[in-house]
Design an enzyme around this catalytic site. Sequence first.
Site, short mmCIF file in Angstrom:
data_model
loop_
_atom_site.label_atom_id
_atom_site.label_comp_id
_atom_site.label_asym_id
_atom_site.label_seq_id
_atom_site.Cartn_x
_atom_site.Cartn_y
_atom_site.Cartn_z
N LYS A 196 0.86 -1.19 0.00
CA LYS A 196 0.00 0.00 0.00
C LYS A 196 0.90 1.23 0.00
O LYS A 196 1.72 1.42 0.90
CB LYS A 196 -0.89 -0.01 1.23
CG LYS A 196 -1.74 1.25 1.35
CD LYS A 196 -2.75 1.14 2.46
CE LYS A 196 -3.54 2.43 2.60
NZ LYS A 196 -4.54 2.34 3.64
N ARG A 206 -10.76 9.92 2.46
CA ARG A 206 -10.58 10.61 3.74
C ARG A 206 -11.69 11.62 3.97
O ARG A 206 -12.05 11.90 5.10
CB ARG A 206 -9.19 11.25 3.80
CG ARG A 206 -8.10 10.17 3.84
CD ARG A 206 -6.70 10.74 3.85
NE ARG A 206 -5.71 9.68 3.68
CZ ARG A 206 -4.42 9.89 3.43
NH1 ARG A 206 -3.96 11.13 3.35
NH2 ARG A 206 -3.59 8.88 3.28
N LYS A 218 1.45 9.89 5.84
CA LYS A 218 1.51 8.48 6.23
C LYS A 218 2.78 7.81 5.69
O LYS A 218 2.83 6.58 5.56
CB LYS A 218 0.24 7.77 5.75
CG LYS A 218 -1.05 8.33 6.38
CD LYS A 218 -2.25 7.43 6.16
CE LYS A 218 -3.49 7.95 6.90
NZ LYS A 218 -4.66 7.04 6.79
N GLU A 234 7.43 -6.85 1.04
CA GLU A 234 6.21 -6.80 1.85
C GLU A 234 5.32 -8.03 1.58
O GLU A 234 4.74 -8.60 2.50
CB GLU A 234 5.41 -5.52 1.54
CG GLU A 234 6.06 -4.24 2.06
CD GLU A 234 5.89 -4.05 3.57
OE1 GLU A 234 5.33 -4.95 4.24
OE2 GLU A 234 6.31 -3.00 4.08
N LYS A 249 -2.19 -1.40 -3.78
CA LYS A 249 -3.09 -0.24 -3.68
C LYS A 249 -2.28 1.05 -3.74
O LYS A 249 -1.25 1.13 -3.07
CB LYS A 249 -3.82 -0.33 -2.35
CG LYS A 249 -4.73 0.82 -2.07
CD LYS A 249 -5.31 0.68 -0.71
CE LYS A 249 -6.13 1.90 -0.40
NZ LYS A 249 -6.69 1.88 0.92
N SER A 275 -10.45 5.66 -4.23
CA SER A 275 -11.42 6.75 -4.30
C SER A 275 -11.03 7.85 -5.29
O SER A 275 -11.88 8.35 -6.03
CB SER A 275 -11.63 7.33 -2.90
OG SER A 275 -10.38 7.79 -2.37
N TYR A 314 -15.35 1.21 -6.46
CA TYR A 314 -16.61 1.92 -6.23
C TYR A 314 -17.51 1.81 -7.46
O TYR A 314 -18.66 2.21 -7.42
CB TYR A 314 -16.33 3.37 -5.85
CG TYR A 314 -15.43 3.46 -4.63
CD1 TYR A 314 -15.96 3.29 -3.35
CD2 TYR A 314 -14.05 3.64 -4.75
CE1 TYR A 314 -15.14 3.32 -2.24
CE2 TYR A 314 -13.23 3.67 -3.65
CZ TYR A 314 -13.77 3.51 -2.39
OH TYR A 314 -12.95 3.52 -1.30
C1 PBG Z 1 -6.91 3.60 5.73
C2 PBG Z 1 -7.46 3.34 4.38
C3 PBG Z 1 -7.38 4.23 3.31
C4 PBG Z 1 -8.05 3.62 2.25
C5 PBG Z 1 -8.50 2.38 2.68
N1 PBG Z 1 -8.13 2.20 4.00
C6 PBG Z 1 -6.83 5.59 3.24
C7 PBG Z 1 -5.52 5.87 3.82
O1 PBG Z 1 -4.65 5.00 3.93
O2 PBG Z 1 -5.32 7.02 4.18
C8 PBG Z 1 -8.21 4.27 0.92
C9 PBG Z 1 -9.27 3.76 0.04
C10 PBG Z 1 -9.61 4.68 -1.08
O3 PBG Z 1 -9.00 5.75 -1.27
O4 PBG Z 1 -10.55 4.35 -1.80
N2 PBG Z 1 -6.71 2.54 6.55
#
Ligand code: PBG
Length: 328
Positions: A196, A206, A218, A234, A249, A275, A314
């Site tokens: 990720k 968010r 992050k 990983e 991701k 998203s 989505y």
């Molecule tokens: C956080 C989490 C995130 C998403 C899924 N779980 C955002 C982040 O890491 O800040 C993002 C999913 C998306 O953007 O559709 N645990």
Amino acid sequence: MKLAQRPRRNRKSESLRHMVAETDLRVSQLVLPLFLCAGKEERQVIQSMPGIFRMSPDVLVSHVQEAVHLGIKSFDLFPALSDSFKDPYGKESLNPDGLLPTTLKRLRDKFPDITLISDVALDPYSSDGHDGVVRNGKIVNDETVEILAKMSIVHAQAGADIVSPSDMMDGRVGAIRDALDSEGFTDTGILSYSAKYASSFYGPFREALDSAPKFGDKKTYQMDYRNAREALREIELDESEGADMVMVKPALSYLDIISLVKSHTHLPVAAYNVSGEYGLIKAGAKAGIIDETRAMVETLYSIRRAGADVIFTYFAMPMAEWIRKNAT
Ligand code: PBG
């Protein structure tokens, strides 16, 4: 021209193109992420994600029913909580009577055959907006992992088939496996967000959860987008710790990573069409730059072609409709 090779011959007609198409996409490979909020008859708009809503449990049940009619079989749940439920340790995440576990139970009872995936991370519950416990401005690993392991048990007890750690702490897959097994949940799976990346494409998510970090970013736990080999490290760790599936991701800026991971693991590979990737297609279509449906279809096939066996998106509902009408 005298040409022995004319690749266009295989593209001559639609039926011929279907015959030689290399990539298939099934509705059962799509996972629909769902945003959950408290209350009744709530269906809240998320500005940056047109067509996606935060839903109270009653509305969510009807929404899932609709998706099931379209052939969707898998769902991933994220709770959106008000600030009063957030603290530095994400205590609400361990409340078996909380919004997420009670909704999981409700869905489990109503739809015994669907696959319920639950997100395991602290950010929906954290007053700091981080995926872990914060101490002196640092996200502390081991203490966070202990909470994530307990959270996984709460989700398994509520009926989750698969828990899905999205936090990127070190060692969490092994700790979650041990915790689940010690409580008898040997059949509860782990889909790990293994690779990720720290990405600008999470912005709308968010907004949906009101979970943006209160300070910093992050990057001390999510991966650096300049790295590909590190993704394999990983993946190997998560495999050795007992992951049942691994995830890359986001998806679109990371198609090379999906392909690389696919060639290195025997586990199913998931990709999260996040998203921001969704919001951009929506916005592009609204601005008259692209055709929404064609962009959606091309995008999801590209993720599948790169090697994803499972796609979190989505677009799951409109894509399921498209596949029903058009797939051959
Ligand atoms: C956080 C989490 C995130 C998403 C899924 N779980 C955002 C982040 O890491 O800040 C993002 C999913 C998306 O953007 O559709 N645990």
